[in-house]
Design a protein around this motif. Structure first.
Motif, mmCIF file in Angstrom:
data_model
loop_
_atom_site.group_PDB
_atom_site.id
_atom_site.type_symbol
_atom_site.label_atom_id
_atom_site.label_comp_id
_atom_site.label_asym_id
_atom_site.label_seq_id
_atom_site.Cartn_x
_atom_site.Cartn_y
_atom_site.Cartn_z
ATOM 1 N N ASP A 187 -0.773 -2.517 -15.108
ATOM 2 C CA ASP A 187 -0.242 -3.752 -15.059
ATOM 3 C C ASP A 187 1.051 -4.341 -14.414
ATOM 4 N N ALA A 188 1.447 -3.523 -14.037
ATOM 5 C CA ALA A 188 2.554 -3.440 -12.547
ATOM 6 C C ALA A 188 2.403 -3.501 -10.954
ATOM 7 N N ILE A 189 0.948 -2.726 -10.629
ATOM 8 C CA ILE A 189 0.580 -3.118 -9.646
ATOM 9 C C ILE A 189 0.193 -4.248 -9.203
ATOM 10 N N PRO A 190 -0.284 -4.761 -8.655
ATOM 11 C CA PRO A 190 0.019 -6.463 -7.988
ATOM 12 C C PRO A 190 -1.788 -6.268 -7.828
ATOM 13 N N GLU A 191 -2.186 -7.515 -8.713
ATOM 14 C CA GLU A 191 -3.138 -7.422 -8.935
ATOM 15 C C GLU A 191 -4.105 -7.700 -6.927
ATOM 16 N N ALA A 192 -3.811 -8.536 -6.204
ATOM 17 C CA ALA A 192 -4.314 -8.308 -4.944
ATOM 18 C C ALA A 192 -4.318 -7.188 -4.671
ATOM 19 N N MET A 193 -3.770 -6.380 -5.065
ATOM 20 C CA MET A 193 -4.737 -4.699 -4.521
ATOM 21 C C MET A 193 -5.349 -3.966 -4.825
ATOM 22 N N ALA A 221 -8.585 -2.225 -6.671
ATOM 23 C CA ALA A 221 -10.082 -2.567 -6.267
ATOM 24 C C ALA A 221 -10.697 -4.031 -6.880
ATOM 25 N N THR A 222 -11.779 -4.649 -6.405
ATOM 26 C CA THR A 222 -12.958 -5.346 -7.072
ATOM 27 C C THR A 222 -13.049 -4.728 -8.131
ATOM 28 N N ASP A 223 -13.708 -3.366 -8.359
ATOM 29 C CA ASP A 223 -14.711 -2.415 -9.604
ATOM 30 C C ASP A 223 -13.507 -2.194 -10.739
ATOM 31 N N LEU A 224 -12.152 -2.425 -10.300
ATOM 32 C CA LEU A 224 -10.545 -1.715 -10.550
ATOM 33 C C LEU A 224 -10.566 -0.244 -10.792
ATOM 34 N N SER A 225 -11.095 0.401 -10.419
ATOM 35 C CA SER A 225 -11.446 1.887 -10.165
ATOM 36 C C SER A 225 -9.843 2.383 -10.041
ATOM 37 N N GLY A 226 -9.677 1.490 -9.089
ATOM 38 C CA GLY A 226 -7.651 2.553 -7.531
ATOM 39 C C GLY A 226 -7.748 0.535 -7.163
ATOM 40 N N MET A 227 -6.851 1.595 -6.384
ATOM 41 C CA MET A 227 -6.215 0.312 -4.881
ATOM 42 C C MET A 227 -7.059 -0.361 -4.242
ATOM 43 N N ALA A 283 -1.483 -0.531 0.536
ATOM 44 C CA ALA A 283 -0.231 -1.005 0.338
ATOM 45 C C ALA A 283 0.415 -0.176 1.336
ATOM 46 N N LEU A 284 -0.266 0.312 2.304
ATOM 47 C CA LEU A 284 0.488 1.390 2.936
ATOM 48 C C LEU A 284 0.877 0.566 4.759
ATOM 49 N N ASN A 285 2.006 -0.108 4.394
ATOM 50 C CA ASN A 285 2.548 -0.171 5.796
ATOM 51 C C ASN A 285 3.062 0.491 6.430
ATOM 52 N N GLY A 286 2.740 -0.039 7.170
ATOM 53 C CA GLY A 286 2.575 0.898 9.215
ATOM 54 C C GLY A 286 1.695 1.381 9.840
ATOM 55 N N GLU A 287 2.477 2.151 11.174
ATOM 56 C CA GLU A 287 0.580 3.556 11.988
ATOM 57 C C GLU A 287 1.390 4.908 11.465
ATOM 58 N N LEU A 288 0.328 5.298 11.196
ATOM 59 C CA LEU A 288 -0.501 6.100 10.407
ATOM 60 C C LEU A 288 -0.069 6.974 11.614
ATOM 61 N N GLY A 289 0.611 8.359 11.196
ATOM 62 C CA GLY A 289 1.135 9.655 12.148
ATOM 63 C C GLY A 289 2.446 9.241 12.798
ATOM 64 N N LYS A 290 3.377 8.099 12.848
ATOM 65 C CA LYS A 290 4.055 7.182 13.041
ATOM 66 C C LYS A 290 5.165 7.575 11.897
ATOM 67 N N CYS A 291 5.146 6.334 11.371
ATOM 68 C CA CYS A 291 6.078 5.545 10.497
ATOM 69 C C CYS A 291 5.366 5.011 9.924
ATOM 70 N N VAL A 292 5.358 5.740 8.244
ATOM 71 C CA VAL A 292 4.873 4.493 7.125
ATOM 72 C C VAL A 292 6.063 4.585 5.520
ATOM 73 N N GLY A 293 4.887 3.566 5.607
ATOM 74 C CA GLY A 293 5.931 2.937 3.747
ATOM 75 C C GLY A 293 4.646 2.570 2.721
ATOM 76 N N CYS A 294 5.359 3.235 2.092
ATOM 77 C CA CYS A 294 3.946 2.236 0.480
ATOM 78 C C CYS A 294 4.677 0.997 -0.074
ATOM 79 N N THR A 295 3.644 -0.117 0.511
ATOM 80 C CA THR A 295 4.956 -0.930 -0.412
ATOM 81 C C THR A 295 4.548 -1.302 -2.300
ATOM 82 N N ILE A 296 3.892 -0.567 -2.880
ATOM 83 C CA ILE A 296 4.476 -0.780 -4.168
ATOM 84 C C ILE A 296 4.998 0.916 -5.085
ATOM 85 N N TYR A 297 5.663 1.651 -3.640
ATOM 86 C CA TYR A 297 6.025 2.992 -4.289
ATOM 87 C C TYR A 297 6.666 2.947 -5.301
ATOM 88 N N THR A 298 6.907 2.089 -6.077
ATOM 89 C CA THR A 298 7.660 2.788 -7.713
ATOM 90 C C THR A 298 6.599 2.293 -8.798
#
Length: 102
Positions: free
Chosen positions: A37-43, A45-51, A60-75
């Protein structure tokens, strides 16, 4: 005998491979209803199996792979995300799959 590289050389915030490895990877497994329930519904999957996975990566991943990234729902990220550790076999598999050095 060759030694494996130290996990310290793998910086998650300069990688993101595990978040872009497979649409089946950011899945839900042992999360409680409260954790889900803490994970934003918009993030989720439609089948509710995961992200939700779009454009070759977890939404939920923000940024450029291999350079600088972060998880927008890390906690509140799923358990599978918490379990992947820098330099572990899953990390190395994901890095290799997206073309980052292992």
């Amino acid at each position: 005998m060759p030694q494996s590289p130290s996990p310290d050389i793998y910086d998650c915030q300069a990688c993101g491979a595990c978040c872009a490895y497979s649409e089946d990877w950011p899945r839900f497994s042992l999360e409680t209803d409260e954790q889900l329930d803490a994970i934003p519904e918009a993030m989720v999957a439609t089948d509710l199996s995961g992200m939700k996975f779009e454009n070759g990566r977890c939404v939920a991943l923000n940024g450029e792979l291999g350079k600088c990234v972060g998880c927008t729902i890390y906690t509140v990220r799923p358990i599978v995300c918490r379990d992947c550790m820098p330099g572990d076999p899953e990390c190395l598999m994901a890095r290799e799959a997206i073309g980052l050095p292992v």
